[in-house]
Write a protein that holds these residues in place. Structure first.
Motif, PDB file in Angstrom:
ATOM      1  N   ALA A  34       0.719  -0.886  -0.010  1.00  0.00           N
ATOM      2  CA  ALA A  34      -0.062  -0.163   0.054  1.00  0.00           C
ATOM      3  C   ALA A  34       1.119   1.584   0.223  1.00  0.00           C
ATOM      4  O   ALA A  34       0.489   2.026  -0.658  1.00  0.00           O
ATOM      5  N   ILE A  35       1.973   0.922   0.668  1.00  0.00           N
ATOM      6  CA  ILE A  35       2.511   2.650   0.830  1.00  0.00           C
ATOM      7  C   ILE A  35       3.494   2.456  -0.512  1.00  0.00           C
ATOM      8  O   ILE A  35       3.708   3.189  -1.104  1.00  0.00           O
ATOM      9  N   LEU A  36       4.401   1.673  -1.091  1.00  0.00           N
ATOM     10  CA  LEU A  36       5.124   1.863  -2.637  1.00  0.00           C
ATOM     11  C   LEU A  36       3.804   2.026  -3.485  1.00  0.00           C
ATOM     12  O   LEU A  36       3.984   3.005  -4.478  1.00  0.00           O
ATOM     13  N   ASN A  37       2.638   1.431  -3.397  1.00  0.00           N
ATOM     14  CA  ASN A  37       1.747   1.576  -4.111  1.00  0.00           C
ATOM     15  C   ASN A  37       1.156   3.671  -4.070  1.00  0.00           C
ATOM     16  O   ASN A  37       1.176   4.466  -5.366  1.00  0.00           O
ATOM     17  N   ALA A  95      -2.060  -5.090   3.624  1.00  0.00           N
ATOM     18  CA  ALA A  95      -3.111  -3.941   4.234  1.00  0.00           C
ATOM     19  C   ALA A  95      -3.622  -3.541   3.138  1.00  0.00           C
ATOM     20  O   ALA A  95      -2.500  -2.603   1.821  1.00  0.00           O
ATOM     21  N   ASP A  96      -4.546  -2.358   3.252  1.00  0.00           N
ATOM     22  CA  ASP A  96      -5.041  -1.410   2.441  1.00  0.00           C
ATOM     23  C   ASP A  96      -4.413  -0.244   2.679  1.00  0.00           C
ATOM     24  O   ASP A  96      -4.487   0.362   2.097  1.00  0.00           O
ATOM     25  N   LEU A  97      -4.104   0.061   4.171  1.00  0.00           N
ATOM     26  CA  LEU A  97      -3.384   1.291   4.548  1.00  0.00           C
ATOM     27  C   LEU A  97      -2.578   0.900   5.430  1.00  0.00           C
ATOM     28  O   LEU A  97      -3.162  -0.086   6.630  1.00  0.00           O
ATOM     29  N   LEU A 117      -3.867  -1.780   8.168  1.00  0.00           N
ATOM     30  CA  LEU A 117      -5.618  -1.643   8.725  1.00  0.00           C
ATOM     31  C   LEU A 117      -6.037  -2.188   7.042  1.00  0.00           C
ATOM     32  O   LEU A 117      -5.824  -1.913   5.885  1.00  0.00           O
ATOM     33  N   TRP A 118      -7.402  -2.587   7.350  1.00  0.00           N
ATOM     34  CA  TRP A 118      -7.621  -2.821   5.559  1.00  0.00           C
ATOM     35  C   TRP A 118      -9.681  -3.230   5.412  1.00  0.00           C
ATOM     36  O   TRP A 118      -9.842  -2.854   7.105  1.00  0.00           O
ATOM     37  N   VAL A 161      -4.020  -4.389  12.501  1.00  0.00           N
ATOM     38  CA  VAL A 161      -2.574  -5.416  12.757  1.00  0.00           C
ATOM     39  C   VAL A 161      -1.927  -4.592  13.179  1.00  0.00           C
ATOM     40  O   VAL A 161      -1.077  -3.269  12.505  1.00  0.00           O
ATOM     41  N   LEU A 162      -0.777  -4.590  14.659  1.00  0.00           N
ATOM     42  CA  LEU A 162       0.227  -2.827  14.782  1.00  0.00           C
ATOM     43  C   LEU A 162       1.324  -4.194  14.480  1.00  0.00           C
ATOM     44  O   LEU A 162       1.239  -4.809  15.498  1.00  0.00           O
ATOM     45  N   GLU A 163       2.111  -3.703  13.832  1.00  0.00           N
ATOM     46  CA  GLU A 163       3.254  -4.048  14.023  1.00  0.00           C
ATOM     47  C   GLU A 163       4.544  -3.038  14.593  1.00  0.00           C
ATOM     48  O   GLU A 163       4.937  -2.464  14.474  1.00  0.00           O
ATOM     49  N   ILE A 164       5.353  -3.823  15.550  1.00  0.00           N
ATOM     50  CA  ILE A 164       6.384  -3.285  16.113  1.00  0.00           C
ATOM     51  C   ILE A 164       7.766  -3.588  15.665  1.00  0.00           C
ATOM     52  O   ILE A 164       8.560  -4.719  16.670  1.00  0.00           O
ATOM     53  N   PHE A 165       9.122  -2.437  15.572  1.00  0.00           N
ATOM     54  CA  PHE A 165      10.275  -2.553  14.746  1.00  0.00           C
ATOM     55  C   PHE A 165      10.653  -2.317  16.949  1.00  0.00           C
ATOM     56  O   PHE A 165      10.322  -1.625  17.578  1.00  0.00           O
ATOM     57  N   VAL A 166      11.850  -3.095  17.304  1.00  0.00           N
ATOM     58  CA  VAL A 166      12.514  -2.706  18.621  1.00  0.00           C
ATOM     59  C   VAL A 166      13.737  -3.186  18.301  1.00  0.00           C
ATOM     60  O   VAL A 166      14.301  -4.331  17.757  1.00  0.00           O
TER      61      VAL A 166
END
Length: 576
Positions: free
Chosen positions: A139-142, A198-200, A360-361, A240-245
């Motif tokens: 979605a970001i790349l698009n 995801a859509d967003l 987010l979908w 869905v929350l994706e967390i980088f750490v």
């Protein structure tokens, strides 16, 4: 049981202490550093198109901003849809830099890779590359067809020798049908949780990259959490929350922290003695919505850096992110107003770098959907801490366990869907010190079972179950020279084991991953940095699902590859 490693080390110690300590083993010019993991399954041998987006030399150890950003527009001949998108970060290093660096890549503030650079133990040049399936960020790349920014950071430090890290960032875009054995994306839990991107994707990060110092947040203590306002579209049916750490400074080896100050002065700061347990967690408007015990990534300048050249430690090139399904909590988010989404680390010390992405979908056939919370069960996490010490010797243990259950419904154009999230975790860290501090041993067990089930009425339309186990054992024998360096002999065993079960309607699939490393070696340490060392490391990687198998065994000794075997047949390489 602790004397044998010490006697072995004393034999090595005698051999390597003539009147002059030998230099570090010479490395060949252009040494390739590698991570023996599963390549991404692709629909074709060659991509539809490849786009080079960033080419930059980062100067490590000089006073300069560590992040670079460039304007990027998606080329028309690489437009969506894509079956796969693979990020490739190729890096080359020249000049010694004995401390690892954490690095990251962002698209318009959305983090898509967290990585760690290896230590450069000699002045010889080295190179490596990281390839990651980033289809989930489509979605970001698009959106970048209208223009955006690509940013990369290599965290800096002015206390190290100067070195140059040259980085080249590219995207490979693939089209075409995937075979039955190509459903996964190189990590067994990802394709089950994210069959469709995801859509967003909304970044939970510092606005505008804090003017060159990175989009990540920094936390330096407990309790401390960082938050960002988010507004969720009212027709969202899944989140869905994706967390980088990543963890640094006093918490760089948090999983082996004792419960008290035990070692000789100068080895471990008293502030680090708070035990080896950390919990990554998230809240929505202050309400706890899930968490994980992070997988213990061993940075390549930790323990014995000679273990990790030329084979890096598990997870260092692609540091795992952690997913929390927020779908049961959509009722809190679908009012069209901003809400505070916070992330933090329980029992953290300085310092941790965190950022997150909210996937987010949306229901394209509805302007708004209705949602409700059915069940919210979060028993208090049970953490037991015990310690017995006499002078420098003793034993400490941190034992944590807990479970949660969240249930929520969403009424969409496809019907009323009820999502249940269940999780059980068990963590134990044991640290023992013997022989007046000369022998240290750490044993860590991290187990987690997460199940996400979606039902339409009484019919199960989707289920994902992921079992993870990550044992770690480290034993170190220490010989100190008065007024001089410390000599350490270390044995290590580290694993990541995962089993994923995925059901969508009548389709069922399972996959297993076993990633294991065993290492042994000696190092001379002066002022907390390894100055010389010898080591041997064995890496064994096995991935299987109902259609495929991938095996790879890599043995390294004294900085050189001795064995490197890969196969698509489970019987080709022994598991011994």
């Amino acid at each position: 049981m602790h004397l044998q490693p010490l006697l072995l080390f004393l034999q090595v110690f005698t051999l390597v202490l003539p009147s002059v300590v030998p230099d570090a083993p010479a490395s060949s010019a252009g040494l390739e550093l590698l991570d023996p993991t599963l390549p991404s399954e692709l629909p074709a041998q060659t991509p539809k198109c490849t786009v080079a987006v960033l080419d930059h030399a980062f100067a490590v150890g000089v006073a300069s901003l560590p992040m670079v950003s460039i304007n990027y527009t998606q080329p028309p001949d690489c437009s969506a849809p894509w079956t796969r998108v693979v990020l490739e970060v190729a890096m080359a290093a020249s000049g010694p830099a004995r401390k690892h660096r954490v690095a990251a890549v962002w698209l318009d503030g959305v983090e898509i890779l967290r990585t760690s650079t290896p230590p450069l133990l000699t002045a010889a040049d080295a190179f490596w590359r990281v390839q990651k399936d980033v289809t989930r960020y489509a979605a970001i790349l698009n959106r970048l067809a209208g223009g955006g920014t690509v940013s990369m950071i290599v965290d800096n430090s002015a206390v190290d020798l100067a070195a140059v890290l040259a980085a080249n960032v590219s995207f490979h875009f693939y089209r075409g049908e995937l075979s039955a054995s190509s459903k996964h994306t190189g990590h067994p839990s990802v394709w089950g949780l994210y069959r469709e991107p995801a859509d967003l994707v909304i970044p939970i990060s510092r606005e505008r990259g804090s003017y060159g110092s990175g989009f990540w947040f920094q936390i330096s203590g407990n309790p401390q959490a960082v938050a960002a306002p988010v507004t969720v579209p009212r027709n969202t049916y899944r989140a869905v929350l994706e967390i980088f750490v990543s963890y640094h400074a006093d918490d760089e080896s948090w999983y082996m922290n004792p419960l008290r100050f035990t070692y000789n002065a100068g080895d471990v700061a008293a502030s680090t003695a708070n035990g080896g347990f950390r919990q990554l967690y998230a809240t929505v408007d202050g309400r706890f919505v899930g968490g994980h015990v992070p997988y213990a990534v061993i940075y390549s300048s930790s323990i014995n850096p000679y273990f990790w050249s030329p084979v890096t430690a598990i997870g260092t090139f692609d540091i795992p992110s952690h997913d929390i399904d927020l779908t049961p909590f959509l009722e809190l988010l679908l009012d069209g107003r901003p809400h505070e989404l916070a992330i933090g680390v329980k029992d953290a010390q300085k310092y941790w770098l965190l950022s997150a992405n909210l996937h987010l979908w949306v229901d394209r056939w509805s302007d708004a959907v209705q949602a409700g919370i059915v069940e919210y069960t979060t028993p208090t996490l049970k953490v037991n801490r015990n310690a017995q010490w006499h002078n420098q010797d003793g034993h400490s243990e941190v034992d944590a366990e807990g479970q949660l259950r969240f249930v929520g419904w969403v009424s969409t154009s496809k019907g009323n869907m009820t999502t249940t999230v269940r999780q059980k975790l068990r963590f134990k860290s044991q640290v023992s010190v013997h022989n007046r501090g000369a022998v240290r041993q750490a044993d860590v067990v991290n187990r987690e079972k997460t199940t996400v089930t979606t039902k339409s009425g009484q019919r199960t339309v989707g289920k994902v179950q992921l079992l993870m186990e990550a044992p770690l054992q480290v034993q170190t024998s220490v010989v100190r020279v008065a007024g001089g360096p410390t000599f350490e002999n270390t044995r290590l065993s580290h694993q990541l084991q995962e089993t994923a079960y995925v059901k969508e309607l009548s389709e069922v699939s399972m996959s297993t991953l076993s990633d294991r490393q065993e290492a042994e070696g000696s190092a001379m340490v002066h002022e907390e940095e390894a100055q010389w060392g010898i080591a041997s490391t064995r890496s064994y990687y096995k991935y299987t699902d109902e259609n495929s198998c991938y095996l790879r065994t890599v043995n390294a000794q004294e900085g050189a590859i001795k064995v490197d075997m890969a196969s698509r047949s489970c019987s080709a390489i022994s598991d011994a």
